[in-house]
Design a protein around this motif. Sequence first.
Motif, PDB file in Angstrom:
ATOM      1  N   LEU A   1       0.805  -1.217   0.000  1.00 18.34           N
ATOM      2  CA  LEU A   1       0.000   0.000   0.000  1.00 18.34           C
ATOM      3  C   LEU A   1       0.841   1.270   0.000  1.00 18.34           C
ATOM      4  N   GLY A   2       2.151   1.137   0.189  1.00 20.35           N
ATOM      5  CA  GLY A   2       3.033   2.296   0.175  1.00 20.35           C
ATOM      6  C   GLY A   2       2.852   3.204   1.379  1.00 20.35           C
ATOM      7  N   MET A   3       2.431   2.661   2.495  1.00 23.05           N
ATOM      8  CA  MET A   3       2.190   3.470   3.689  1.00 23.05           C
ATOM      9  C   MET A   3       3.496   3.683   4.458  1.00 23.05           C
ATOM     10  N   ILE A   4       3.537   4.790   5.217  1.00 23.72           N
ATOM     11  CA  ILE A   4       4.689   5.085   6.067  1.00 23.72           C
ATOM     12  C   ILE A   4       4.172   5.480   7.446  1.00 23.72           C
ATOM     13  N   LYS A   5       5.061   5.404   8.430  1.00 25.43           N
ATOM     14  CA  LYS A   5       4.695   5.792   9.790  1.00 25.43           C
ATOM     15  C   LYS A   5       4.718   7.314   9.903  1.00 25.43           C
ATOM     16  N   PRO A   6       3.986   7.855  10.860  1.00 26.02           N
ATOM     17  CA  PRO A   6       4.037   9.306  11.071  1.00 26.02           C
ATOM     18  C   PRO A   6       5.462   9.734  11.433  1.00 26.02           C
TER      19      PRO A   6
END
Length: 117
Positions: A78-83
């Motif tokens: 999903l290409g998500m990253i952490k804050p």
Amino acid sequence: MRDWRWMLLVLALLLGWLQYRFWFGPGNSGEVMMLEAQVANQERDNEGLQQRNDALAAEVKDLKEGQSAIEERARSELGMIKPGEKFYRVVEDAPVHPAQPAAGVSAQVGDHPADVP
């Protein structure tokens, strides 16, 4: 003595009939060997599928219980990253090849426009 010969003849005919059914009748030895080969192939296929099922079951268990698997999936698929993280995408350009001189033409100093003083 005569009854004995009839009994022997009946037994010989019975043996012949049984041999015929064994070799040429339904469920004969050739058919049995073919079915045994099919069973062996199916068992081999089942073993591979069982290994695949075990791997999928382990993945499901990991996704249900572990946060690291969920995080890894979210990042990769999903290409998500952490804050607070920064995402860098490295895009490599296609390699640039210098122009090749035409076949049979030799390059000499002074022939190229960049060589002009």
